[in-house]
Design a protein around this motif. Structure first.
Motif, short mmCIF file in Angstrom:
data_model
loop_
_atom_site.label_atom_id
_atom_site.label_comp_id
_atom_site.label_asym_id
_atom_site.label_seq_id
_atom_site.Cartn_x
_atom_site.Cartn_y
_atom_site.Cartn_z
N LEU A 32 52.28 37.38 -58.14
CA LEU A 32 50.90 39.17 -58.62
C LEU A 32 51.68 39.38 -59.85
CD1 LEU A 32 48.74 39.95 -57.79
CD2 LEU A 32 50.40 42.37 -56.32
N VAL A 33 53.13 40.37 -59.42
CA VAL A 33 53.70 40.39 -60.50
C VAL A 33 53.87 39.41 -62.08
CG1 VAL A 33 55.55 41.03 -61.70
CG2 VAL A 33 54.10 42.50 -59.50
N GLU A 34 54.24 38.63 -61.41
CA GLU A 34 54.16 37.17 -62.90
C GLU A 34 52.91 37.31 -63.79
OE1 GLU A 34 54.98 32.20 -63.34
OE2 GLU A 34 55.70 33.29 -61.48
N TRP A 35 51.87 37.07 -63.19
CA TRP A 35 50.84 36.44 -63.54
C TRP A 35 49.92 37.96 -63.87
CZ3 TRP A 35 46.73 32.47 -63.44
CH2 TRP A 35 47.68 31.19 -62.46
N ASN A 36 50.37 39.33 -63.63
CA ASN A 36 49.52 40.19 -63.97
C ASN A 36 50.00 40.30 -65.19
OD1 ASN A 36 48.08 42.74 -62.98
ND2 ASN A 36 50.00 43.86 -63.64
N GLU A 37 50.80 39.58 -66.14
CA GLU A 37 51.71 40.22 -66.91
C GLU A 37 51.04 39.61 -68.14
OE1 GLU A 37 55.63 38.99 -67.30
OE2 GLU A 37 56.31 40.69 -66.39
N LYS A 38 50.14 38.43 -67.75
CA LYS A 38 49.32 37.61 -68.59
C LYS A 38 47.45 38.50 -68.30
CE LYS A 38 50.33 33.76 -66.59
NZ LYS A 38 50.76 32.22 -65.57
N MET A 39 47.28 38.28 -67.57
CA MET A 39 45.85 38.69 -66.88
C MET A 39 46.06 39.97 -65.93
SD MET A 39 44.79 36.19 -64.68
CE MET A 39 43.85 36.75 -63.81
N ASN A 40 45.02 40.78 -66.21
CA ASN A 40 45.01 41.91 -65.14
C ASN A 40 44.21 42.04 -63.95
OD1 ASN A 40 44.37 45.04 -64.62
ND2 ASN A 40 42.57 45.21 -65.67
N LEU A 41 45.40 41.70 -63.48
CA LEU A 41 44.62 41.43 -61.53
C LEU A 41 44.83 43.01 -60.91
CD1 LEU A 41 47.14 38.28 -61.60
CD2 LEU A 41 44.54 38.84 -60.41
N THR A 42 46.14 43.43 -61.84
CA THR A 42 46.27 44.79 -60.25
C THR A 42 46.67 46.27 -61.34
OG1 THR A 42 47.57 46.22 -58.66
CG2 THR A 42 48.54 44.19 -59.85
N ALA A 43 46.37 47.57 -61.38
CA ALA A 43 47.59 48.51 -61.36
C ALA A 43 48.89 49.05 -61.27
CB ALA A 43 46.83 49.90 -62.50
N ILE A 44 48.59 48.24 -59.64
CA ILE A 44 50.28 48.81 -59.06
C ILE A 44 50.78 47.26 -59.12
CG2 ILE A 44 50.48 48.72 -56.70
CD1 ILE A 44 47.61 50.45 -56.41
N THR A 45 52.00 47.26 -59.52
CA THR A 45 53.24 46.37 -59.98
C THR A 45 54.82 47.16 -59.34
OG1 THR A 45 53.80 47.71 -62.39
CG2 THR A 45 52.29 45.34 -61.87
N GLU A 46 54.66 47.88 -58.73
CA GLU A 46 55.91 48.51 -58.64
C GLU A 46 56.04 48.33 -56.83
OE1 GLU A 46 58.88 50.20 -59.34
OE2 GLU A 46 57.50 49.90 -61.46
N LYS A 47 57.00 47.07 -56.81
CA LYS A 47 56.93 46.51 -54.60
C LYS A 47 57.01 47.58 -53.48
CE LYS A 47 59.91 43.11 -52.64
NZ LYS A 47 60.98 42.90 -52.50
N GLU A 48 57.75 48.58 -54.36
CA GLU A 48 57.08 49.68 -52.68
C GLU A 48 55.76 50.05 -52.95
OE1 GLU A 48 59.95 52.11 -51.70
OE2 GLU A 48 61.00 51.04 -50.91
N ASP A 49 55.46 50.10 -53.26
CA ASP A 49 53.46 50.01 -53.87
C ASP A 49 52.32 49.44 -53.24
OD1 ASP A 49 54.02 52.61 -54.45
OD2 ASP A 49 54.15 52.56 -56.83
N VAL A 50 52.85 48.25 -53.82
CA VAL A 50 52.44 46.48 -53.44
C VAL A 50 52.32 46.55 -52.57
CG1 VAL A 50 51.99 44.09 -54.01
CG2 VAL A 50 52.93 45.77 -55.37
N TYR A 51 53.53 46.65 -51.76
CA TYR A 51 53.30 46.83 -50.27
C TYR A 51 52.37 47.83 -49.51
CZ TYR A 51 56.49 42.65 -49.80
OH TYR A 51 56.93 41.45 -49.42
N LEU A 52 52.38 48.52 -49.91
CA LEU A 52 51.92 49.58 -48.83
C LEU A 52 51.04 49.94 -48.95
CD1 LEU A 52 52.14 52.29 -47.33
CD2 LEU A 52 52.23 53.55 -49.54
N LYS A 53 49.93 49.52 -50.53
CA LYS A 53 48.62 49.56 -51.53
C LYS A 53 47.84 48.62 -51.14
CE LYS A 53 50.12 53.98 -53.76
NZ LYS A 53 50.07 54.40 -55.48
N HIS A 54 48.71 47.52 -51.25
CA HIS A 54 48.01 46.40 -51.44
C HIS A 54 47.89 45.54 -50.07
CE1 HIS A 54 46.08 46.51 -54.90
NE2 HIS A 54 46.99 45.82 -55.87
#
Length: 238
Positions: A32-54
């Motif tokens: 998710l983080v890797e692809w997010n650099e080339k296209m807008n997938l999520t505004a949430i990228t911090e690991k602990e936030d992704v685990y909680l909010k996604h």
């Protein structure tokens, strides 16, 4: 939410994850983080936030609905795969179909599914309105789910036509759920649904309100729904 908290909090809800499943969530996060650099997938990228909010937030639907059977699930407008892919990792027996209107996101999901070695998943590039009129898919799913896609009056028109009679529409909502329910009651009824349960809980750590609405499909959706793309949003059934 670190991975240990994630594992423990799910275990407390009766969802036990194997080392392989935990590795799948790790791979999901890094992809998710890797692809997010080339296209807008999520505004949430911090690991602990992704685990909680996604991840945790997506799986919370399973606290109130039983996903342990080999159900046919359709996820409408899943974006980067939420909620259905985190649920699929936790419950591998599910058959998942994701429909999304952006082809680039479908490309990401296809890549992700290969990396995660997921079986019984398919990704379809389409508008929910035209997908819901497709005879191959209409009224064919045991469960239809959506998370933060549109207000309930609009979302019901996109999701309920896909659920089979006797199936379930699981709508994941934030703090506005009560107002949305009041405005969306007519749409739910017209489209063949009935609210059978609603659950309110607080997302851990950030303490924000979440609502899971369980809507049973009691009768067939009239043929004219969903209407043409854009129409549900412009003139919702209210």
């Amino acid at each position: 939410m670190n991975t240990e908290q994630f594992t423990e909090m799910l275990a407390a809800k009766g969802i036990a994850l194997s080392p392989q499943q935990l590795q799948q969530y790790e791979t999901y996060y890094s992809t998710l983080v890797e692809w997010n650099e080339k296209m807008n997938l999520t505004a949430i990228t911090e690991k602990e936030d992704v685990y909680l909010k996604h991840f945790y937030d997506s799986i919370s639907a399973a606290f109130y609905f039983d996903f342990s059977k080999p159900l046919k699930v359709c996820d409408v407008g899943a974006g980067a795969g939420f909620p259905s892919i985190p649920i699929k990792i936790a419950f591998p027996g599910l058959h998942i179909t994701i429909v999304d209107s952006l082809n680039k996101r479908i490309g990401f999901l296809e890549h992700l599914a290969k990396k995660l070695e997921l079986e019984n998943v398919r990704f379809i590039h389409d508008r929910a309105e035209t997908f819901g009129q497709n005879k191959e898919y209409r009224e064919s799913f045991d469960v239809v789910t959506a998370r933060a896609v549109a207000r309930l009056s609009v979302l019901s028109e996109l999701c309920l036509p896909l659920a089979k009679t006797g199936g379930t529409f699981v709508a994941m909502k934030g703090a506005s759920a009560k107002e949305e329910l009041d405005a969306g009651k007519k749409a739910v009824t017209v489209l063949g649904g009935k609210l059978v349960d609603s659950h309110t809980f607080t997302l851990p750590e950030e303490e924000s309100e979440r609502n899971i609405l369980i809507i049973k499909k009691e009768k067939n959706t009239p043929k004219k729904y969903p209407r043409k793309p854009g129409t549900p949003n412009k003139t919702p059934i209210e």
